[in-house]
Scaffold this motif. Structure first.
Motif, short mmCIF file in Angstrom:
data_model
loop_
_atom_site.label_atom_id
_atom_site.label_comp_id
_atom_site.label_asym_id
_atom_site.label_seq_id
_atom_site.Cartn_x
_atom_site.Cartn_y
_atom_site.Cartn_z
N LEU A 65 41.53 59.02 34.63
CA LEU A 65 41.08 58.34 35.85
C LEU A 65 41.23 56.85 35.63
CD1 LEU A 65 37.80 60.40 36.38
CD2 LEU A 65 40.09 60.88 37.30
N PRO A 66 42.17 56.19 36.32
CA PRO A 66 42.50 54.79 36.05
C PRO A 66 41.48 53.81 36.61
CG PRO A 66 43.78 55.57 37.90
CD PRO A 66 43.01 56.76 37.40
N GLY A 67 41.66 52.54 36.26
CA GLY A 67 40.80 51.49 36.76
C GLY A 67 41.21 51.01 38.14
N TYR A 68 40.38 50.17 38.70
CA TYR A 68 40.58 49.66 40.06
C TYR A 68 41.91 48.92 40.17
CZ TYR A 68 39.24 47.66 44.58
OH TYR A 68 39.18 47.32 45.90
N GLY A 171 34.26 40.80 55.55
CA GLY A 171 34.44 42.23 55.29
C GLY A 171 35.04 42.53 53.94
N VAL A 172 35.28 41.49 53.13
CA VAL A 172 35.86 41.69 51.80
C VAL A 172 35.22 40.73 50.80
CG1 VAL A 172 38.10 42.53 52.62
CG2 VAL A 172 37.77 40.09 52.21
N TRP A 173 35.28 41.11 49.55
CA TRP A 173 34.82 40.29 48.44
C TRP A 173 35.99 40.10 47.49
CZ3 TRP A 173 31.70 42.56 43.82
CH2 TRP A 173 31.38 41.53 42.91
N THR A 174 36.37 38.85 47.24
CA THR A 174 37.49 38.55 46.34
C THR A 174 36.94 38.22 44.96
OG1 THR A 174 38.81 37.70 48.18
CG2 THR A 174 39.52 37.11 45.96
N VAL A 175 37.31 39.03 43.98
CA VAL A 175 36.78 38.89 42.62
C VAL A 175 37.88 38.38 41.70
CG1 VAL A 175 35.56 40.06 40.76
CG2 VAL A 175 35.31 40.89 43.11
N PRO A 176 37.72 37.22 41.07
CA PRO A 176 38.74 36.74 40.14
C PRO A 176 38.82 37.61 38.89
CG PRO A 176 36.79 35.32 40.07
CD PRO A 176 36.59 36.29 41.20
N THR A 177 40.02 37.77 38.35
CA THR A 177 40.22 38.56 37.15
C THR A 177 41.47 38.11 36.43
OG1 THR A 177 40.52 40.81 36.27
CG2 THR A 177 41.53 40.33 38.39
N GLU A 181 48.25 40.82 37.83
CA GLU A 181 49.14 39.70 38.12
C GLU A 181 48.63 38.84 39.27
OE1 GLU A 181 52.99 41.30 38.83
OE2 GLU A 181 53.27 42.01 36.76
N GLU A 182 47.91 39.44 40.20
CA GLU A 182 47.40 38.69 41.35
C GLU A 182 46.26 37.74 40.97
OE1 GLU A 182 47.69 42.02 41.27
OE2 GLU A 182 49.55 42.17 42.43
N GLY A 183 45.60 38.02 39.85
CA GLY A 183 44.48 37.18 39.44
C GLY A 183 43.21 37.43 40.20
N MET A 184 43.16 38.55 40.95
CA MET A 184 41.96 38.87 41.72
C MET A 184 41.94 40.35 42.11
SD MET A 184 42.90 37.36 45.51
CE MET A 184 43.52 35.82 44.85
N TYR A 185 40.73 40.83 42.36
CA TYR A 185 40.52 42.12 43.01
C TYR A 185 40.01 41.83 44.41
CZ TYR A 185 40.37 44.23 38.31
OH TYR A 185 40.67 44.65 37.03
N ASP A 221 35.70 41.08 32.57
CA ASP A 221 35.52 41.70 33.88
C ASP A 221 34.27 42.58 33.94
OD1 ASP A 221 37.82 40.64 35.18
OD2 ASP A 221 39.07 42.05 34.07
N VAL A 222 34.09 43.40 32.92
CA VAL A 222 32.95 44.32 32.87
C VAL A 222 32.23 44.11 31.53
CG1 VAL A 222 32.20 46.72 32.91
CG2 VAL A 222 34.16 46.01 34.30
N PRO A 223 31.02 43.59 31.53
CA PRO A 223 30.31 43.31 30.28
C PRO A 223 30.14 44.57 29.43
CG PRO A 223 29.16 42.32 32.15
CD PRO A 223 30.23 43.21 32.72
#
Length: 275
Positions: A65-68, A171-177, A181-185, A221-223
């Motif tokens: 089961l892959p990640g987001y 309606g969306v939350w932009t999360v930096p990562t 390659e996009e640098g965000m979720y 990203d995930v502690p």
């Protein structure tokens, strides 16, 4: 006996492959011997077709089961497929990430034959836990990689109220990562609202099978303490946590993948011995 010998051989190949590690094994050892699985589709009542890749084989099978937002032709997914093929074990993965709990349960019910080891990466680790709770008879062991149980929900709630209001308006939350390659979720608020119904860290987690949790201390990203929380709450008496000092969120370095493969290998051996 033959399976044990092949497993020992597989480990030897990895250990002796030098800097090439899993990549060398995949490109050289298996080249011309095995074929990559092809995308297949299965229809579902009132839902879109489910795209998946499957390798048939013996039990226990492995479900990845892959990640987001992860690419299903990524290094972990491909390496696990080659490993399962090398030992003749079944392997199943969804072709695209946009997966919900009902998709995982459909895969387990309709596509996975016999007992399974669920391997979940990041958000896939959360889905892995939910699936194990819903299908205990099918789930024989779990391997969580950078497990993100409840993470998006709890992280969103820690945002300043003005930021949350702005996200709700859009309606969306932009999360930096740094993990893509996009640098965000981009996380929809509908997704977050649905995720709130599946939070599991506030009470004991009714999972009793063996659990292995691998997490990098450099995960931005995930502690890593989320994996500790999962370990504290699952009811299983057989829980191990492996913290990688230099491990990052994707856990896609060659030594990370070797560790994941070894962990699954040990669980297969444990489950086979128990039977």
């Amino acid at each position: 006996m033959a399976a044990a010998a092949l497993r020992h051989c597989w480990r030897g190949l990895l250990q002796n492959s030098g800097n090439g590690a899993v990549g060398t094994v995949r490109s050289n050892i298996f080249e011309g011997v095995r074929q990559k699985s092809t995308v297949q589709y299965i229809s579902r009542p009132d839902l879109p077709k489910l795209a998946y890749r499957r390798v048939k084989g013996k039990s226990p099978g492995v479900v990845f089961l892959p990640g987001y937002g992860s690419n299903m032709t990524g290094q972990k997914a491909e390496a696990l497929e080659e490993f399962c093929k090398s030992l003749g074990h079944a392997y199943l993965r969804r072709h695209h990430w946009n997966m919900e709990k009902k998709d995982v349960l459909f895969m387990l019910d309709e596509l996975a034959e016999g007992p399974q080891i669920l391997v979940g990466s990041s958000m896939g680790g959360w889905l892995m836990l939910l699936a194990a709770i819903a299908r205990p008879e099918k789930t024989k062991a779990l391997v969580g990689i950078s497990t993100a149980a409840d993470h998006f929900v709890t992280a969103f709630k820690t945002l300043p109220i003005e930021v949350r209001k702005e996200c709700e308006e859009k309606g969306v939350w932009t999360v930096p990562t740094k993990s893509n390659e996009e640098g965000m979720y981009t996380v929809s608020l509908d997704f977050l609202r649905e995720a709130e119904n599946h939070c599991i860290l506030q009470s004991p987690i009714p999972i009793t099978c063996p659990v292995r949790l691998i997490h990098g201390l450099k995960d931005e990203d995930v502690p890593w303490h989320i994996s500790m929380q999962v370990a504290e709450r699952v009811l299983s008496p057989d829980v191990d946590i492996i913290l990688r000092r230099h491990g990052q969120h994707r856990m896609a370095e060659k030594d990370d993948i070797k560790l994941i493969v070894y962990t699954i290998d040990d669980l297969i051996d444990k489950l086979t011995t128990m039977v």
